[in-house]
Design a protein around this motif. Structure first.
Motif, PDB file in Angstrom:
ATOM      1  N   THR A 164       0.842  -1.199   0.000  1.00 41.98           N
ATOM      2  CA  THR A 164       0.000   0.000   0.000  1.00 41.98           C
ATOM      3  C   THR A 164       0.875   1.246   0.000  1.00 41.98           C
ATOM      4  O   THR A 164       1.873   1.322   0.723  1.00 41.98           O
ATOM      5  N   HIS A 165       0.478   2.216  -0.829  1.00 47.63           N
ATOM      6  CA  HIS A 165       1.239   3.460  -0.938  1.00 47.63           C
ATOM      7  C   HIS A 165       0.280   4.640  -0.959  1.00 47.63           C
ATOM      8  O   HIS A 165      -0.845   4.543  -1.467  1.00 47.63           O
ATOM      9  N   ALA A 166       0.730   5.762  -0.412  1.00 47.78           N
ATOM     10  CA  ALA A 166      -0.082   6.978  -0.374  1.00 47.78           C
ATOM     11  C   ALA A 166       0.319   7.881  -1.540  1.00 47.78           C
ATOM     12  O   ALA A 166       1.488   8.246  -1.679  1.00 47.78           O
ATOM     13  N   ILE A 167      -0.648   8.230  -2.366  1.00 47.58           N
ATOM     14  CA  ILE A 167      -0.437   9.170  -3.468  1.00 47.58           C
ATOM     15  C   ILE A 167      -0.853  10.552  -2.968  1.00 47.58           C
ATOM     16  O   ILE A 167      -2.027  10.775  -2.665  1.00 47.58           O
ATOM     17  N   ALA A 168       0.103  11.455  -2.866  1.00 48.43           N
ATOM     18  CA  ALA A 168      -0.183  12.803  -2.374  1.00 48.43           C
ATOM     19  C   ALA A 168      -0.560  13.706  -3.541  1.00 48.43           C
ATOM     20  O   ALA A 168      -0.639  13.288  -4.693  1.00 48.43           O
ATOM     21  N   GLY A 169      -0.789  14.970  -3.238  1.00 48.83           N
ATOM     22  CA  GLY A 169      -1.191  15.908  -4.262  1.00 48.83           C
ATOM     23  C   GLY A 169      -2.665  16.249  -4.156  1.00 48.83           C
ATOM     24  O   GLY A 169      -3.391  15.742  -3.288  1.00 48.83           O
ATOM     25  N   GLN A 170      -3.128  17.107  -5.075  1.00 51.18           N
ATOM     26  CA  GLN A 170      -4.506  17.597  -5.035  1.00 51.18           C
ATOM     27  C   GLN A 170      -5.335  17.167  -6.236  1.00 51.18           C
ATOM     28  O   GLN A 170      -6.511  17.506  -6.312  1.00 51.18           O
ATOM     29  N   ASP A 171      -4.727  16.436  -7.164  1.00 50.78           N
ATOM     30  CA  ASP A 171      -5.471  16.043  -8.360  1.00 50.78           C
ATOM     31  C   ASP A 171      -4.847  14.789  -8.950  1.00 50.78           C
ATOM     32  O   ASP A 171      -3.705  14.434  -8.634  1.00 50.78           O
ATOM     33  N   GLU A 172      -5.595  14.142  -9.841  1.00 47.36           N
ATOM     34  CA  GLU A 172      -5.084  12.955 -10.503  1.00 47.36           C
ATOM     35  C   GLU A 172      -3.874  13.296 -11.356  1.00 47.36           C
ATOM     36  O   GLU A 172      -3.694  14.439 -11.777  1.00 47.36           O
ATOM     37  N   THR A 173      -3.043  12.286 -11.617  1.00 48.96           N
ATOM     38  CA  THR A 173      -1.784  12.542 -12.310  1.00 48.96           C
ATOM     39  C   THR A 173      -1.431  11.371 -13.216  1.00 48.96           C
ATOM     40  O   THR A 173      -1.756  10.212 -12.905  1.00 48.96           O
ATOM     41  N   PRO A 174      -0.782  11.625 -14.367  1.00 49.62           N
ATOM     42  CA  PRO A 174      -0.340  10.529 -15.227  1.00 49.62           C
ATOM     43  C   PRO A 174       0.824   9.770 -14.608  1.00 49.62           C
ATOM     44  O   PRO A 174       1.424  10.221 -13.627  1.00 49.62           O
ATOM     45  N   TRP A 175       1.162   8.645 -15.179  1.00 52.95           N
ATOM     46  CA  TRP A 175       2.175   7.770 -14.601  1.00 52.95           C
ATOM     47  C   TRP A 175       2.998   7.120 -15.705  1.00 52.95           C
ATOM     48  O   TRP A 175       2.665   7.175 -16.894  1.00 52.95           O
ATOM     49  N   GLU A 176       4.089   6.469 -15.274  1.00 52.41           N
ATOM     50  CA  GLU A 176       4.942   5.696 -16.182  1.00 52.41           C
ATOM     51  C   GLU A 176       5.441   4.462 -15.456  1.00 52.41           C
ATOM     52  O   GLU A 176       5.810   4.528 -14.287  1.00 52.41           O
ATOM     53  N   ILE A 177       5.455   3.324 -16.143  1.00 44.36           N
ATOM     54  CA  ILE A 177       5.945   2.064 -15.593  1.00 44.36           C
ATOM     55  C   ILE A 177       7.197   1.667 -16.360  1.00 44.36           C
ATOM     56  O   ILE A 177       7.233   1.753 -17.595  1.00 44.36           O
ATOM     57  N   SER A 178       8.235   1.246 -15.651  1.00 45.49           N
ATOM     58  CA  SER A 178       9.451   0.775 -16.314  1.00 45.49           C
ATOM     59  C   SER A 178       9.982  -0.461 -15.592  1.00 45.49           C
ATOM     60  O   SER A 178       9.882  -0.577 -14.363  1.00 45.49           O
ATOM     61  N   LEU A 179      10.533  -1.378 -16.351  1.00 52.57           N
ATOM     62  CA  LEU A 179      11.097  -2.592 -15.768  1.00 52.57           C
ATOM     63  C   LEU A 179      12.039  -3.260 -16.756  1.00 52.57           C
ATOM     64  O   LEU A 179      12.003  -2.977 -17.962  1.00 52.57           O
ATOM     65  N   ARG A 180      12.861  -4.156 -16.234  1.00 50.17           N
ATOM     66  CA  ARG A 180      13.702  -5.021 -17.047  1.00 50.17           C
ATOM     67  C   ARG A 180      13.429  -6.464 -16.620  1.00 50.17           C
ATOM     68  O   ARG A 180      13.524  -6.795 -15.438  1.00 50.17           O
ATOM     69  N   PHE A 181      13.072  -7.305 -17.574  1.00 53.40           N
ATOM     70  CA  PHE A 181      12.707  -8.691 -17.262  1.00 53.40           C
ATOM     71  C   PHE A 181      13.949  -9.498 -16.891  1.00 53.40           C
ATOM     72  O   PHE A 181      14.995  -9.395 -17.543  1.00 53.40           O
ATOM     73  N   THR A 182      13.817 -10.294 -15.845  1.00 51.31           N
ATOM     74  CA  THR A 182      14.921 -11.137 -15.382  1.00 51.31           C
ATOM     75  C   THR A 182      14.750 -12.583 -15.819  1.00 51.31           C
ATOM     76  O   THR A 182      15.598 -13.421 -15.526  1.00 51.31           O
TER      77      THR A 182
END
Length: 261
Positions: A164-182
């Motif tokens: 669980t994580h808390a998203i701060a701020g006052q409005d919705e926001t875009p995101w980006e996912i990055s990873l390298r497969f092992t």
């Protein structure tokens, strides 16, 4: 001929603090335009406080006043007051030319060194007094079509176990996912609150994957467009402020900016 001006910082610059500097598109104007013969000094910045709001009002028959149907934020205007000076009039013209070059481009990152935040801005105008001296106090105005104030990037480390994580701020926001497969796999799956991403593809060990909310971009190894691999079950949404539970089929990073107004 303009009068010679002392180019060393003095107390006659309107009480400026050297901790307040203007950075546009990664270029610190105060540093780049200050040398042994002249200077650029940010004096004050406006438009970072309370933002105007647009009210969509509906008049109700037989009722006093109106009802607020919707509220949206107005375009943000950021005026920057600055001192620009040089030892000669020719040098002042050249310093303005350099300033114009640094301010080129639309929707660039604008930040100030007294706050851990940035805006997406375009120079929209300037108020330059008559050049009867080689030391001028001017104002340039930046327009932020997207009026949000963005804090520095946040990163959530997502794993196979739910967290669980808390998203701060006052409005919705875009995101980006990055990873390298092992290891080799035929899918990637992520849940983050109401966001659900499912990709089907024959990934191999060492592949790097980047998924962006904006434009629904999906890139494999930075050069292969994998948007076609997004499965219909996916649910692309912006990150909402509040607590969210996250989990992924493979360890990855979820990046976003907190947005304030």
């Amino acid at each position: 001929m303009y009068q010679f001006v002392d180019t060393q910082p003095t107390s006659d610059t309107g009480g400026t603090s050297l901790s307040l500097q203007t950075v546009f598109d990664g270029k610190n104007l105060d540093e780049l335009l200050t040398d042994e013969t002249g200077r650029f000094v940010t004096l004050s910045v406006g438009g970072r406080g309370i933002l105007n709001r647009r009210l969509d009002l509906v008049q109700m028959p037989g009722a006093h006043g109106s009802r607020v149907k919707d509220v949206t934020y107005d375009v943000r205007e950021i005026p920057v007051k600055f001192l620009i000076a040089d030892a000669t009039n020719e040098g002042l013209r050249e310093r303005f030319n350099r300033l114009n070059g640094y301010l080129k481009g639309n929707e660039k990152r604008l930040e100030f060194t007294d706050e851990n935040a940035h805006f997406v801005a375009t120079l929209s105008g300037a108020n330059i007094p008559d050049e009867d001296s080689n030391s001028l106090i001017c104002t340039m105005t930046f327009t932020c079509a997207d009026s949000a104030k963005r804090m520095d990037e946040k990163v959530i480390e997502v794993g196979a176990s739910e967290s669980t994580h808390a998203i701060a701020g006052q409005d919705e926001t875009p995101w980006e996912i990055s990873l390298r497969f092992t290891a080799n796999t035929d899918k990637f799956e992520l849940r983050a609150g109401d966001i659900y991403i499912l990709l089907g593809y024959e990934f191999i060990e060492g592949d790097r994957l980047i998924i962006k909310y904006e434009g629904r971009e999906v890139w494999l190894n930075d050069d292969t467009d994998l948007r076609y691999s997004i499965r219909l079950a996916s649910n692309y949404k912006m990150l909402e402020p509040g607590d969210i539970e996250v989990k992924a089929s493979h360890a990855c990073e979820l990046k976003y900016d907190e947005r304030f107004y």
